[in-house]
Scaffold this motif. Sequence first.
Motif, PDB file in Angstrom:
ATOM      1  N   LEU A 169      10.784  -0.594 -30.270  1.00  0.00           N
ATOM      2  CA  LEU A 169       9.648  -1.243 -29.606  1.00  0.00           C
ATOM      3  C   LEU A 169       8.339  -0.573 -30.026  1.00  0.00           C
ATOM      4  N   TRP A 170       7.293  -1.373 -30.075  1.00  0.00           N
ATOM      5  CA  TRP A 170       5.938  -0.850 -30.281  1.00  0.00           C
ATOM      6  C   TRP A 170       4.961  -1.841 -29.656  1.00  0.00           C
ATOM      7  N   GLY A 171       3.715  -1.430 -29.467  1.00  0.00           N
ATOM      8  CA  GLY A 171       2.725  -2.326 -28.883  1.00  0.00           C
ATOM      9  C   GLY A 171       1.318  -1.814 -29.091  1.00  0.00           C
ATOM     10  N   ALA A 223      -5.451   1.155 -27.713  1.00  0.00           N
ATOM     11  CA  ALA A 223      -6.268   1.093 -26.496  1.00  0.00           C
ATOM     12  C   ALA A 223      -6.568  -0.339 -26.073  1.00  0.00           C
ATOM     13  N   LEU A 224      -5.547  -1.226 -26.190  1.00  0.00           N
ATOM     14  CA  LEU A 224      -5.740  -2.636 -25.855  1.00  0.00           C
ATOM     15  C   LEU A 224      -4.653  -3.146 -24.909  1.00  0.00           C
ATOM     16  N   PRO A 225      -4.469  -2.498 -23.747  1.00  0.00           N
ATOM     17  CA  PRO A 225      -3.460  -2.994 -22.819  1.00  0.00           C
ATOM     18  C   PRO A 225      -3.763  -4.394 -22.312  1.00  0.00           C
ATOM     19  N   GLY A 226      -5.047  -4.772 -22.298  1.00  0.00           N
ATOM     20  CA  GLY A 226      -5.413  -6.102 -21.839  1.00  0.00           C
ATOM     21  C   GLY A 226      -5.006  -7.210 -22.791  1.00  0.00           C
ATOM     22  N   PHE A 227      -4.670  -6.873 -24.040  1.00  0.00           N
ATOM     23  CA  PHE A 227      -4.236  -7.894 -25.001  1.00  0.00           C
ATOM     24  C   PHE A 227      -2.820  -8.384 -24.683  1.00  0.00           C
ATOM     25  N   ARG A 228      -2.035  -7.565 -24.006  1.00  0.00           N
ATOM     26  CA  ARG A 228      -0.655  -7.908 -23.660  1.00  0.00           C
ATOM     27  C   ARG A 228       0.152  -8.304 -24.902  1.00  0.00           C
ATOM     28  N   ILE A 229       0.289  -7.357 -25.829  1.00  0.00           N
ATOM     29  CA  ILE A 229       1.067  -7.600 -27.046  1.00  0.00           C
ATOM     30  C   ILE A 229       2.026  -6.438 -27.279  1.00  0.00           C
ATOM     31  N   GLY A 230       3.320  -6.743 -27.242  1.00  0.00           N
ATOM     32  CA  GLY A 230       4.355  -5.791 -27.616  1.00  0.00           C
ATOM     33  C   GLY A 230       5.260  -6.432 -28.647  1.00  0.00           C
ATOM     34  N   VAL A 231       6.039  -5.624 -29.340  1.00  0.00           N
ATOM     35  CA  VAL A 231       6.891  -6.158 -30.396  1.00  0.00           C
ATOM     36  C   VAL A 231       8.243  -5.455 -30.387  1.00  0.00           C
ATOM     37  N   ILE A 232       9.294  -6.225 -30.652  1.00  0.00           N
ATOM     38  CA  ILE A 232      10.649  -5.703 -30.784  1.00  0.00           C
ATOM     39  C   ILE A 232      11.085  -5.873 -32.233  1.00  0.00           C
ATOM     40  N   HIS A 233      11.604  -4.803 -32.819  1.00  0.00           N
ATOM     41  CA  HIS A 233      12.232  -4.906 -34.139  1.00  0.00           C
ATOM     42  C   HIS A 233      13.739  -4.762 -33.966  1.00  0.00           C
ATOM     43  N   VAL A 262      17.785   1.838 -27.601  1.00  0.00           N
ATOM     44  CA  VAL A 262      16.456   1.226 -27.551  1.00  0.00           C
ATOM     45  C   VAL A 262      15.444   2.355 -27.664  1.00  0.00           C
ATOM     46  N   ILE A 263      14.651   2.335 -28.740  1.00  0.00           N
ATOM     47  CA  ILE A 263      13.681   3.408 -28.994  1.00  0.00           C
ATOM     48  C   ILE A 263      12.280   2.845 -28.787  1.00  0.00           C
ATOM     49  N   ASP A 264      11.580   3.395 -27.818  1.00  0.00           N
ATOM     50  CA  ASP A 264      10.209   2.980 -27.505  1.00  0.00           C
ATOM     51  C   ASP A 264       9.247   3.887 -28.269  1.00  0.00           C
ATOM     52  N   GLU A 265       8.571   3.324 -29.277  1.00  0.00           N
ATOM     53  CA  GLU A 265       7.655   4.096 -30.124  1.00  0.00           C
ATOM     54  C   GLU A 265       6.199   3.729 -29.844  1.00  0.00           C
ATOM     55  N   ILE A 266       5.887   3.447 -28.592  1.00  0.00           N
ATOM     56  CA  ILE A 266       4.559   2.929 -28.267  1.00  0.00           C
ATOM     57  C   ILE A 266       3.430   3.935 -28.528  1.00  0.00           C
TER      58      ILE A 266
END
Length: 444
Positions: free
Chosen positions: A272-274, A280-290, A238-242
């Motif tokens: 993963l990315w988000g 700079a939008l942590p309040g949007f609560r959007i992450g994505v899994i490929h 699992v690679i977190d590329e945030i």
Amino acid sequence: MAASTTPKSCFEKVLSPPPPFLISQRAQGTLAFPTFSSQLADQLFNNLYDRDSNPKGVVQLALSINQLMEEEVLARVNQGHTLTLTPQHQYYNNSSGLLELRTALANFLTRHHKPSQAISPDNLIVMNGVTACFDALSHALCDPGDVVLTPTPVYARVYTNFRDRSGATVVPLPCPETDNFALQEGAMESLIKKHMEGGQRVRVCVLLHPHNPLGRIYSTQELQNILKLCAQYQIHVVIDEIYAFSVHDESTEFNSVLGMESVPDPDRTHVLWGFSKDFALPGFRIGVIHTTNPWVLSCLRTLSHYHSSPPLTQHAAATLLNDVEWCDDFYIPTNKERLAASYKKARECLEACGAKVHRSVAGIFLWVNFQAFLDECTEQCEIDLFMAFLKGGVCILPGQKLYCAHPGWYRIVYSARDDVLEEGLARIQAVLSQWKKNKKSETT
């Protein structure tokens, strides 16, 4: 300087054991494993520094927030119909992500990471933040007791995300201070063999790329070697590329796993990315899994009912990505320029104080060595200095809370607004100066 009696978990709220059967054993396990960063937030959010309204408040340089493009992001999000509610957003939608956003994400990641084949929206699952993505993957990949490996120091929620609900055992792979915290592939294979020979199933390896807190990027060869090693032992990666679009060093190019021509085991490779860090939008609560694994995708689509992101914010996020002139030509390069300037300012200030700063090329952190200021390189002395900073009005994160095996390291977020960063650095300087005076007076 005598060690204080401050407990290591100085923010932990101690609760008495619940009456029998009042809560589940799972809930008891959650309460027994508090997250330090969440405790910091609970303690400090009502007393944050503001130059005008709360000048005596605490300067927050511990939580991972990028404020350098705040005005520009707000201006673009509030432009036109980006946040206009329509009937499409009012009712139920695909819980695994609007096709509008998944298409925008696929196009965005394809044009930046340049894979040989375009990324498909069908291989993307949208959830309410990368933390939710980790939680869902832990459910899809791990059984209770399975081993999850991760190089340390590391973003602390990796432990929580895999342990809390799936019951996996997160095992650190300590990266040695003497080798500049490099990941040693031989040590990783030895750790894998050790747990397999002990009868445990090593199920997942978690990589942060770019790394939090080190701010480093793995080379393509390093990534390939790790992926090959994990494929050999049938371990998911699992690679977190945030922080993929927060590379501030001009001489460094980010090499996403999504841009590789091939990976050794595609069914066990998940990225993963988000929007929280790079945009700079942590309040949007959007992450994505490929992922290209059809069974994992099917499971994640089911789990997305528990982790869905609001359609209106998904539409707004898609609007940002589809505005190529604003996103690619203005926002990303400008953000990198400001990160580089802020990093340089903070690094030079801390080195002038006598600290050693680990070289970073990406992310929003300085990884700082204050060992020269400690009486002894112990976890308690590390916490003593952390508490001195906090008393002095600035909050940074002690390395032990990032599972660093070497006391005396701290993570400092440098992506605060200019006035906040300058005030925070001034307070760090003041604390260190007073700390030196106290040590000198005790030895004379």
